[in-house]
Design an enzyme around this catalytic site. Structure first.
Site, PDB file in Angstrom:
ATOM      1  N   LYS A   1     -41.635  37.476 -73.788  1.00 56.87           N
ATOM      2  CA  LYS A   1     -41.398  38.864 -73.332  1.00 56.87           C
ATOM      3  C   LYS A   1     -42.449  39.255 -72.290  1.00 56.87           C
ATOM      4  CE  LYS A   1     -43.010  42.389 -75.904  1.00 56.87           C
ATOM      5  NZ  LYS A   1     -43.858  43.348 -75.164  1.00 56.87           N
ATOM      6  N   ASN A   2     -43.701  38.933 -72.580  1.00 59.90           N
ATOM      7  CA  ASN A   2     -44.783  39.409 -71.711  1.00 59.90           C
ATOM      8  C   ASN A   2     -44.946  38.583 -70.439  1.00 59.90           C
ATOM      9  OD1 ASN A   2     -45.099  41.427 -73.519  1.00 59.90           O
ATOM     10  ND2 ASN A   2     -47.000  40.650 -74.424  1.00 59.90           N
TER      11      ASN A   2
ATOM     12  N   CYS B   1     -49.190  54.887 -76.100  1.00 59.23           N
ATOM     13  CA  CYS B   1     -48.110  54.434 -76.989  1.00 59.23           C
ATOM     14  C   CYS B   1     -48.698  54.340 -78.397  1.00 59.23           C
ATOM     15  CB  CYS B   1     -47.572  53.100 -76.523  1.00 59.23           C
ATOM     16  SG  CYS B   1     -48.733  51.769 -76.817  1.00 59.23           S
TER      17      CYS B   1
ATOM     18  N   ARG C   1     -38.023  45.528 -79.997  1.00 60.59           N
ATOM     19  CA  ARG C   1     -38.549  45.511 -78.632  1.00 60.59           C
ATOM     20  C   ARG C   1     -39.057  44.108 -78.273  1.00 60.59           C
ATOM     21  NH1 ARG C   1     -43.261  48.901 -78.100  1.00 60.59           N
ATOM     22  NH2 ARG C   1     -43.264  47.760 -76.137  1.00 60.59           N
TER      23      ARG C   1
HETATM   24  C1  EPZ Z   1     -50.523  43.495 -72.252  1.00 60.84           C
HETATM   25  O1  EPZ Z   1     -50.665  44.903 -72.318  1.00 60.84           O
HETATM   26  C2  EPZ Z   1     -49.397  43.148 -73.223  1.00 60.84           C
HETATM   27  N1  EPZ Z   1     -48.157  43.793 -72.806  1.00 60.84           N
HETATM   28  C3  EPZ Z   1     -49.763  43.614 -74.633  1.00 60.84           C
HETATM   29  O2  EPZ Z   1     -48.716  43.203 -75.510  1.00 60.84           O
HETATM   30  C4  EPZ Z   1     -51.054  42.923 -75.046  1.00 60.84           C
HETATM   31  O3  EPZ Z   1     -51.433  43.390 -76.326  1.00 60.84           O
HETATM   32  C5  EPZ Z   1     -52.156  43.224 -74.023  1.00 60.84           C
HETATM   33  O4  EPZ Z   1     -51.715  42.823 -72.692  1.00 60.84           O
HETATM   34  C6  EPZ Z   1     -53.446  42.487 -74.330  1.00 60.84           C
HETATM   35  O5  EPZ Z   1     -53.216  41.106 -74.358  1.00 60.84           O
HETATM   36  C7  EPZ Z   1     -47.422  43.211 -71.825  1.00 60.84           C
HETATM   37  O6  EPZ Z   1     -47.801  42.192 -71.266  1.00 60.84           O
HETATM   38  C8  EPZ Z   1     -46.133  43.876 -71.477  1.00 60.84           C
HETATM   39  P1  EPZ Z   1     -54.418  45.387 -70.981  1.00 60.84           P
HETATM   40  P2  EPZ Z   1     -51.601  45.654 -71.209  1.00 60.84           P
HETATM   41  O7  EPZ Z   1     -54.221  46.111 -69.697  1.00 60.84           O
HETATM   42  O8  EPZ Z   1     -51.394  45.034 -69.891  1.00 60.84           O
HETATM   43  C9  EPZ Z   1     -57.656  48.802 -71.445  1.00 60.84           C
HETATM   44  C10 EPZ Z   1     -47.074  43.432 -77.156  1.00 60.84           C
HETATM   45  O9  EPZ Z   1     -47.195  43.614 -78.355  1.00 60.84           O
HETATM   46  N2  EPZ Z   1     -57.277  49.197 -70.077  1.00 60.84           N
HETATM   47  O10 EPZ Z   1     -55.023  44.021 -70.977  1.00 60.84           O
HETATM   48  O11 EPZ Z   1     -51.380  47.110 -71.344  1.00 60.84           O
HETATM   49  C11 EPZ Z   1     -56.583  49.191 -72.455  1.00 60.84           C
HETATM   50  O12 EPZ Z   1     -56.752  50.527 -72.874  1.00 60.84           O
HETATM   51  C12 EPZ Z   1     -47.945  44.199 -76.178  1.00 60.84           C
HETATM   52  O13 EPZ Z   1     -46.297  42.611 -76.622  1.00 60.84           O
HETATM   53  C13 EPZ Z   1     -58.012  50.165 -69.406  1.00 60.84           C
HETATM   54  O14 EPZ Z   1     -58.983  50.695 -69.934  1.00 60.84           O
HETATM   55  O15 EPZ Z   1     -53.048  45.288 -71.766  1.00 60.84           O
HETATM   56  C14 EPZ Z   1     -56.813  48.230 -73.593  1.00 60.84           C
HETATM   57  O16 EPZ Z   1     -57.835  48.736 -74.425  1.00 60.84           O
HETATM   58  C15 EPZ Z   1     -48.776  45.257 -76.888  1.00 60.84           C
HETATM   59  N3  EPZ Z   1     -57.649  50.526 -68.147  1.00 60.84           N
HETATM   60  C16 EPZ Z   1     -57.321  46.974 -72.882  1.00 60.84           C
HETATM   61  O17 EPZ Z   1     -57.708  47.377 -71.557  1.00 60.84           O
HETATM   62  C17 EPZ Z   1     -56.566  49.964 -67.516  1.00 60.84           C
HETATM   63  O18 EPZ Z   1     -56.287  50.324 -66.342  1.00 60.84           O
HETATM   64  C18 EPZ Z   1     -56.254  45.885 -72.779  1.00 60.84           C
HETATM   65  O19 EPZ Z   1     -55.236  46.354 -71.958  1.00 60.84           O
HETATM   66  C19 EPZ Z   1     -55.821  48.983 -68.211  1.00 60.84           C
HETATM   67  C20 EPZ Z   1     -56.190  48.617 -69.483  1.00 60.84           C
END
Ligand code: EPZ
Length: 423
Positions: free
Chosen positions: A22-23, A116, A401
């Site tokens: 998915k990701n 979310c 999802r």
């Molecule tokens: C991706 O989310 C995945 N989703 C998530 O999977 C996964 O848990 C996550 O990466 C971590 O591996 C998809 O790929 C669609 P991040 P993403 O940006 O991109 C902080 C699932 O279950 N952050 O690496 O949103 C954020 O708050 C989902 O399939 C900022 O502070 O993850 C978090 O604490 C859930 N500022 C951390 O980084 C930003 O601009 C990780 O977020 C962006 C992120």
């Protein structure tokens, strides 16, 4: 709102195939609009999040045809740069459309994605990177109005290796003039898959999988056919289903390198996990002993560390292990929503901030529980497979999802699980 009904205690057996990731699929669907030529994607997973992204592509002018698990996408007539609110609100990962629309249309309007179930999910790193490429972003009334007429390559350092920010910047940079470097980039396999997809259309991206990625802007992209990598979290979920029921199964269509952290953790609890030599597709066999050992301390980290998406699933297995385990959730601030539901099933868990302490019990007990998010919901399914008696899981839309007919997949290896249509 559907529910699952599970009668626990069944031994699982046989083999089960993992779907496309998915990701990996979500950013690749965004990348499709970089080209004006036809794109064919194989092994696409039928997931609510993927369906939502396909609706976004349709809404901006793509034509889509599907045959079984193959998608035929014609992005030649993409004309709109406004990404409809309702889809962004449905899945926040649609924010990755921003970089792709900017690359194709040189402008974009998208609503600010909210948080979310698992956290506030800011996008500051996305926006900082895009601004360094020369994107002018006006934030007003909850919308991001972006102009990207003259994007230029930039040297971008991410404060945190954000997966989404790395993807968004990579997508936009494919059409910036010159070279972009992303430092402290996310190293997840899904980033490498996105790089490989973009390059299959004529892009020039290198370094994905390391913490430094370079993107050289190109003028045009050509057609492509592509198969995404297997879903490492779905693979981990199936491994946990065997672990928590003391079963032996084969999980097919995995990329062993991508699930190393998961396999290592499950081996620590006493499961035997071995690659299946000579299998037609990369597969692993898991043989779980009757009783599982606790794991002293697990901390979630960006890849290649133990993935946050497996935290709830590992926790469900540890609730029925011998001894006390500790899990620290370092990535998201609200990712223990499955804990009270597991406690309703007899688990003994205490949480304090980002730390959970799990005291193993011999067996869980069936109960009426509710999914609060995607992976937490999947963890409740795992717990139901172990539990004595019947477990009813509500709000399974969260689970759908990220899992394609999970109940059918688990039934195929002997689980007693069925989907109850909403009353
Ligand atoms: C991706 O989310 C995945 N989703 C998530 O999977 C996964 O848990 C996550 O990466 C971590 O591996 C998809 O790929 C669609 P991040 P993403 O940006 O991109 C902080 C699932 O279950 N952050 O690496 O949103 C954020 O708050 C989902 O399939 C900022 O502070 O993850 C978090 O604490 C859930 N500022 C951390 O980084 C930003 O601009 C990780 O977020 C962006 C992120």
């Amino acid at each position: 709102m559907g529910k699952f009904r599970i009668r626990g205690g069944r031994r699982l057996e046989g083999s089960i195939r993992v779907i496309g990731s998915k990701n990996a699929f979500l950013p690749i669907l965004a990348a499709v609009i970089l080209t004006r030529k036809p794109v064919v994607l194989y092994d696409f997973p039928r997931l609510a999040d993927v369906e939502n992204m396909l609706l976004i592509l349709l809404s901006i002018g793509c034509r889509i045809k599907r045959e079984n698990s193959t998608l035929y996408i014609d992005p030649s007539d993409c004309s709109s740069w406004v990404i409809p609110d309702k889809y962004v609100k449905e899945i926040r990962s649609s924010i990755v459309m921003l970089g792709a629309v900017l690359a194709r249309m040189k402008k974009a309007v998208i609503t600010y994605p909210g948080g979310c179930e698992i956290g506030q999910r800011p996008i500051n790193l996305h926006l900082q990177g895009l601004k360094q490429l020369g994107v002018v972003i006006n934030e007003s009334h909850g919308y991001l109005e972006c102009e990207a007429a003259n994007m230029e390559g930039a040297d971008i350092h991410l404060d945190y290796p954000s997966v989404g920010a790395t993807e968004n910047i990579m997508l936009a940079a494919t059409r910036a003039k010159g070279r972009t470097v992303i430092r402290n980039a996310a190293k997840e396999p899904e980033i490498t898959d996105l790089q490989n997809f973009i390059n299959s259309m004529g892009g020039r991206v290198a370094g994905a999988g390391s913490n430094t990625i370079t993107i050289d802007g190109v003028e045009t992209f050509h057609e492509t056919e592509y198969t995404v990598i297997p879903d490492r979290i779905v693979a981990g979920t199936y491994l946990v289903s065997a672990a928590i029921t003391g079963s032996e199964i084969v999980v097919e269509n995995v990329c062993l390198e991508h699930i190393q952290a998961i396999v290592t953790k499950l081996r620590e609890t006493g499961r035997m996990i071995t690659p299946c030599k000579g299998a037609p597709v990369e597969s692993v066999r898991i043989k779980a002993p009757q009783h599982l050992w606790a794991i002293d301390h697990t901390k979630t980290h960006p890849y290649p560390g133990f993935p946050t998406d497996m935290q709830a699933l590992l926790m469900s297995a540890l609730t029925v292990s011998k001894g006390t385990s500790i899990i620290t959730e370092n990535i998201f601030e609200n990712r223990f929503k499955h804990v009270p539901e597991l406690i309703r099933m007899g688990a003994r868990i205490r949480t304090e901030g980002k730390i959970a302490v799990i005291q193993g019990v011999p067996r869980l007990k069936g109960a009426a529980v509710a999914a609060g998010d995607l992976r937490g919901g999947a963890a409740l399914v795992m717990a139901g497979l172990n539990a004595e008696g019947e477990t009813i899981i509500d709000n399974i839309r969260h689970i759908e999802r990220g899992y394609d007919k999970l109940e059918e997949c688990l039934r195929s290896i002997g689980a007693d699980i069925e989907k109850l249509e909403s009353d």
